[in-house]
Design a protein around this motif. Structure first.
Motif, PDB file in Angstrom:
ATOM      1  N   HIS A 186     -15.641 131.826  37.190  1.00 19.11           N
ATOM      2  CA  HIS A 186     -16.675 130.953  37.570  1.00 19.11           C
ATOM      3  C   HIS A 186     -16.647 129.804  36.436  1.00 19.11           C
ATOM      4  O   HIS A 186     -16.837 128.725  36.798  1.00 19.11           O
ATOM      5  N   ALA A 187     -16.466 130.070  35.289  1.00 15.98           N
ATOM      6  CA  ALA A 187     -16.242 128.968  34.208  1.00 15.98           C
ATOM      7  C   ALA A 187     -15.032 128.141  34.626  1.00 15.98           C
ATOM      8  O   ALA A 187     -15.196 126.669  34.681  1.00 15.98           O
ATOM      9  N   HIS A 188     -13.931 128.709  34.927  1.00 16.36           N
ATOM     10  CA  HIS A 188     -12.888 127.739  35.560  1.00 16.36           C
ATOM     11  C   HIS A 188     -13.063 126.859  36.625  1.00 16.36           C
ATOM     12  O   HIS A 188     -12.784 125.550  36.550  1.00 16.36           O
ATOM     13  N   GLU A 189     -13.836 127.288  37.437  1.00 11.55           N
ATOM     14  CA  GLU A 189     -14.181 126.524  38.875  1.00 11.55           C
ATOM     15  C   GLU A 189     -15.335 125.836  38.761  1.00 11.55           C
ATOM     16  O   GLU A 189     -15.053 124.400  39.317  1.00 11.55           O
ATOM     17  N   MET A 190     -15.999 125.956  37.646  1.00 13.86           N
ATOM     18  CA  MET A 190     -17.258 124.881  37.635  1.00 13.86           C
ATOM     19  C   MET A 190     -16.598 123.696  36.525  1.00 13.86           C
ATOM     20  O   MET A 190     -17.170 122.611  36.673  1.00 13.86           O
ATOM     21  N   VAL A 191     -15.812 124.004  35.547  1.00 17.28           N
ATOM     22  CA  VAL A 191     -15.173 123.059  34.524  1.00 17.28           C
ATOM     23  C   VAL A 191     -13.927 122.392  35.129  1.00 17.28           C
ATOM     24  O   VAL A 191     -14.032 121.149  35.096  1.00 17.28           O
ATOM     25  N   TRP A 192     -13.160 123.444  35.460  1.00 16.24           N
ATOM     26  CA  TRP A 192     -11.840 122.718  35.950  1.00 16.24           C
ATOM     27  C   TRP A 192     -11.911 122.147  37.721  1.00 16.24           C
ATOM     28  O   TRP A 192     -11.826 121.031  37.814  1.00 16.24           O
ATOM     29  N   GLY A 193     -12.353 122.994  38.385  1.00 12.94           N
ATOM     30  CA  GLY A 193     -12.582 122.759  40.119  1.00 12.94           C
ATOM     31  C   GLY A 193     -13.415 121.780  40.067  1.00 12.94           C
ATOM     32  O   GLY A 193     -12.784 120.733  41.007  1.00 12.94           O
ATOM     33  N   PHE A 194     -14.423 121.648  39.621  1.00 14.45           N
ATOM     34  CA  PHE A 194     -15.636 120.519  39.976  1.00 14.45           C
ATOM     35  C   PHE A 194     -15.128 119.282  39.004  1.00 14.45           C
ATOM     36  O   PHE A 194     -15.016 118.341  39.606  1.00 14.45           O
ATOM     37  N   GLY A 195     -14.981 119.627  37.591  1.00  9.74           N
ATOM     38  CA  GLY A 195     -14.834 118.576  36.793  1.00  9.74           C
ATOM     39  C   GLY A 195     -13.482 117.934  36.951  1.00  9.74           C
ATOM     40  O   GLY A 195     -13.248 116.419  36.972  1.00  9.74           O
ATOM     41  N   MET A 196     -12.473 118.443  37.122  1.00 14.17           N
ATOM     42  CA  MET A 196     -11.298 117.780  37.530  1.00 14.17           C
ATOM     43  C   MET A 196     -11.423 117.128  38.786  1.00 14.17           C
ATOM     44  O   MET A 196     -10.447 115.898  38.899  1.00 14.17           O
ATOM     45  N   ALA A 197     -12.036 117.381  39.665  1.00 18.39           N
ATOM     46  CA  ALA A 197     -12.043 116.603  40.967  1.00 18.39           C
ATOM     47  C   ALA A 197     -12.825 115.270  40.646  1.00 18.39           C
ATOM     48  O   ALA A 197     -12.222 114.078  40.931  1.00 18.39           O
ATOM     49  N   ALA A 198     -13.816 115.491  39.759  1.00 21.14           N
ATOM     50  CA  ALA A 198     -14.479 114.241  39.363  1.00 21.14           C
ATOM     51  C   ALA A 198     -13.374 113.161  38.604  1.00 21.14           C
ATOM     52  O   ALA A 198     -13.525 111.926  38.685  1.00 21.14           O
ATOM     53  N   VAL A 199     -12.922 113.790  37.796  1.00 24.87           N
ATOM     54  CA  VAL A 199     -11.996 113.189  36.530  1.00 24.87           C
ATOM     55  C   VAL A 199     -10.703 112.199  37.584  1.00 24.87           C
ATOM     56  O   VAL A 199     -10.426 111.207  37.641  1.00 24.87           O
ATOM     57  N   THR A 200     -10.240 113.121  38.646  1.00 25.74           N
ATOM     58  CA  THR A 200      -9.166 112.624  39.466  1.00 25.74           C
ATOM     59  C   THR A 200      -9.655 111.525  40.292  1.00 25.74           C
ATOM     60  O   THR A 200      -9.094 110.362  40.470  1.00 25.74           O
ATOM     61  N   GLY A 201     -10.984 111.631  40.905  1.00 20.74           N
ATOM     62  CA  GLY A 201     -11.316 110.440  41.736  1.00 20.74           C
ATOM     63  C   GLY A 201     -11.783 109.281  40.672  1.00 20.74           C
ATOM     64  O   GLY A 201     -11.381 108.202  41.263  1.00 20.74           O
ATOM     65  N   PHE A 202     -12.195 109.630  39.843  1.00 25.93           N
ATOM     66  CA  PHE A 202     -12.591 108.578  38.937  1.00 25.93           C
ATOM     67  C   PHE A 202     -11.184 107.606  38.520  1.00 25.93           C
ATOM     68  O   PHE A 202     -11.227 106.437  38.649  1.00 25.93           O
ATOM     69  N   LEU A 203     -10.168 108.252  38.019  1.00 25.82           N
ATOM     70  CA  LEU A 203      -9.100 107.733  37.369  1.00 25.82           C
ATOM     71  C   LEU A 203      -8.113 106.935  38.448  1.00 25.82           C
ATOM     72  O   LEU A 203      -7.714 105.697  38.452  1.00 25.82           O
ATOM     73  N   LEU A 204      -8.261 107.685  39.602  1.00 22.26           N
ATOM     74  CA  LEU A 204      -7.528 106.899  40.930  1.00 22.26           C
ATOM     75  C   LEU A 204      -8.204 105.617  41.371  1.00 22.26           C
ATOM     76  O   LEU A 204      -7.496 104.619  41.793  1.00 22.26           O
ATOM     77  N   THR A 205      -9.598 105.497  40.939  1.00 19.23           N
ATOM     78  CA  THR A 205     -10.248 104.274  41.201  1.00 19.23           C
ATOM     79  C   THR A 205     -10.079 103.132  39.978  1.00 19.23           C
ATOM     80  O   THR A 205      -9.859 102.258  40.166  1.00 19.23           O
ATOM     81  N   ALA A 206     -10.365 104.017  38.920  1.00 23.61           N
ATOM     82  CA  ALA A 206     -10.556 103.115  37.599  1.00 23.61           C
ATOM     83  C   ALA A 206      -9.199 102.563  36.966  1.00 23.61           C
ATOM     84  O   ALA A 206      -9.208 101.501  36.570  1.00 23.61           O
ATOM     85  N   VAL A 207      -8.084 103.416  36.946  1.00 22.72           N
ATOM     86  CA  VAL A 207      -6.733 103.056  36.554  1.00 22.72           C
ATOM     87  C   VAL A 207      -6.131 101.634  37.126  1.00 22.72           C
ATOM     88  O   VAL A 207      -5.868 100.884  36.488  1.00 22.72           O
ATOM     89  N   PRO A 208      -6.309 101.661  38.527  1.00 23.53           N
ATOM     90  CA  PRO A 208      -5.785 100.179  38.999  1.00 23.53           C
ATOM     91  C   PRO A 208      -6.816  98.801  38.409  1.00 23.53           C
ATOM     92  O   PRO A 208      -6.209  97.861  38.255  1.00 23.53           O
ATOM     93  N   GLU A 209      -8.157  99.175  38.436  1.00 17.06           N
ATOM     94  CA  GLU A 209      -8.949  98.054  37.827  1.00 17.06           C
ATOM     95  C   GLU A 209      -8.548  97.872  36.353  1.00 17.06           C
ATOM     96  O   GLU A 209      -8.443  96.827  35.834  1.00 17.06           O
TER      97      GLU A 209
END
Length: 420
Positions: free
Chosen positions: A54-77
């Protein structure tokens, strides 16, 4: 069919599949966990025992998806480099989705390889993201965004530690807690580039002029230092009284970040108060943790859930609602559902913190369910209202991840994602 899927708007920008996937997984994983708690579903056995999953999926599964989406958009800018290609988005999202699905069904399909393959998929995700992002972040003169690079490398190390502990039959929860600390660091870094500009725009929109409003870098660095110090010392197994004082220091450092936010009615604006609540929940989380370690009559889980459900949840929702609209060529969404979703996350924090205290008495399970339902509904609201612009084509004539092409849109509704 495959050609049409490959050309779908969903894959044209990294934030699209990851923001949508994060929201859906947040609701689904929480639902599965509550069913496990009530014995409707069996708890995950073996090295990924119930609470660790539970802890891994809420922190890593959910959180890492948000981090990846943010960085894929933010890093080029941030780095003024070309947008990431479709194949990058497809590969990373495929790794993330495969890790989530195999983590659920792998025990039944390949029991001997369940944990090793799940570990490999999760590690491949962050390693692939780092491989694509670090060269852009570190090649810039003066490396103004190296904080993101260091945090990404630390996430890779923490995730490797989690699976090292799981494969060895050891307690993997300290590594999840370390991941929470790194997520807090990333939130501070991201907030300094999004919320400050947004608040300035709202101040101008309301006629409260502040010529050079920004988060002072020394205060931001102090907050990051205190959070990182606490995270590292807890991972090393330092005694609880020491951790308690370090957590209180982290709480005070986070509160110091808001010392210049007090501009009256601007803080009540529906776009501003959720961003303010991100830091309030972070400060409250570290305060609750510190006091628990110093002998207060509640469990440390009260603080951990204020950090994850509150600070991480509200921070991710804010980023999704800002970056996910701006980079789809749309103005910010001022409909009421977004305020309701933010309020539901705040309610989920209150219910989950209450469940960790002696004052919940016999209502602990009811408080758990209330928190879980508020959390799940908030993310289902986001998925329902964001589905169209995340999965569909842009309507402003743009074809990539650039900001709205409509120059007439009010500046307060077009806050840039780039750093000041």
């Amino acid at each position: 069919m495959l050609a049409r899927l490959w050309a779908a708007p969903l894959l044209c920008c990294g934030f699209r599949p990851f923001f949508l996937g994060a929201a859906l997984w947040a609701a689904l994983a929480m639902g599965l966990w509550m069913l496990m708690l009530t014995t409707t579903l069996p708890l995950v056995p073996g090295p990924l025992s119930g609470s660790a999953w539970h802890a891994h999926e809420m922190v890593w599964g959910f959180g890492m998806a948000a981090v990846t989406g943010f960085l894929l958009t933010a890093v080029p800018e941030f780095t003024a480099t070309p947008e990431f290609k479709r194949r990058d988005t497809a590969l990373l999202f495929g790794l993330w989705l495969a890790a989530r699905l195999f983590g659920l069904v792998g025990l039944a399909l390949l029991p001997a390889l369940w944990v090793p393959l799940t570990a490999a998929l999760n590690l491949a995700l962050v390693a692939s993201l780092a491989w694509r992002s670090l060269p852009r972040l570190l090649r810039q003169p003066l490396r103004p965004h190296q904080g993101f690079a260091l945090a990404l490398l630390a996430l890779l190390g923490v995730e490797a530690g989690f699976w090292w502990a799981a494969l060895g039959g050891r307690d993997a929860m300290p590594w999840v807690n370390a991941c929470v600390g790194l997520m807090m660091v990333l939130i501070v870094l991201a907030q300094s580039r999004i919320s400050m500009r947004l608040l300035r725009g709202m101040l101008d929109h309301l006629g409260v002029h502040q010529a050079d409003y920004r988060a002072p870098p020394p205060r931001r660095r102090l907050a990051i230092f205190c959070i990182a110090l606490l995270t590292g010392t807890e991972l090393l197994g330092v005694a609880e009284p020491t951790l308690g004082w370090l957590a209180l220091a982290a709480s005070a450092a986070v509160l110091a970040l808001m010392s210049e936010w007090h501009f009256g009615r601007a803080l009540g604006h529906r776009w501003v108060w959720p961003l303010y609540a991100v830091y309030l929940c972070m400060a409250a989380g570290y305060a609750l943790l510190g006091l628990a370690w110093l002998g207060a009559p509640w469990a440390p889980s009260a603080g951990r859930h204020a950090l994850t459900v509150g600070s991480m949840g509200l921070g991710v929702l804010a980023v999704m609602n800002i970056a996910g609209r701006i980079h789809a060529g749309l103005p910010l969404d001022d409909r009421r559902w977004r305020v309701v979703a933010s309020a539901l996350l705040v309610a989920a924090v209150g219910a989950r913190v209450l469940a960790s205290t002696p004052w919940a008495a016999g209502g602990t399970l009811a408080a758990w369910w209330l928190a879980a339902l508020a959390w799940a509904v908030a993310w289902l609201l986001y998925a329902g209202f964001a589905w169209r612009h995340l999965s569909g084509p842009r309507t402003d004539g743009g074809t990539g991840c650039e900001e709205p092409l409509d120059a007439a849109a009010p500046a307060a509704l077009r806050p840039p994602l780039a750093a000041d």
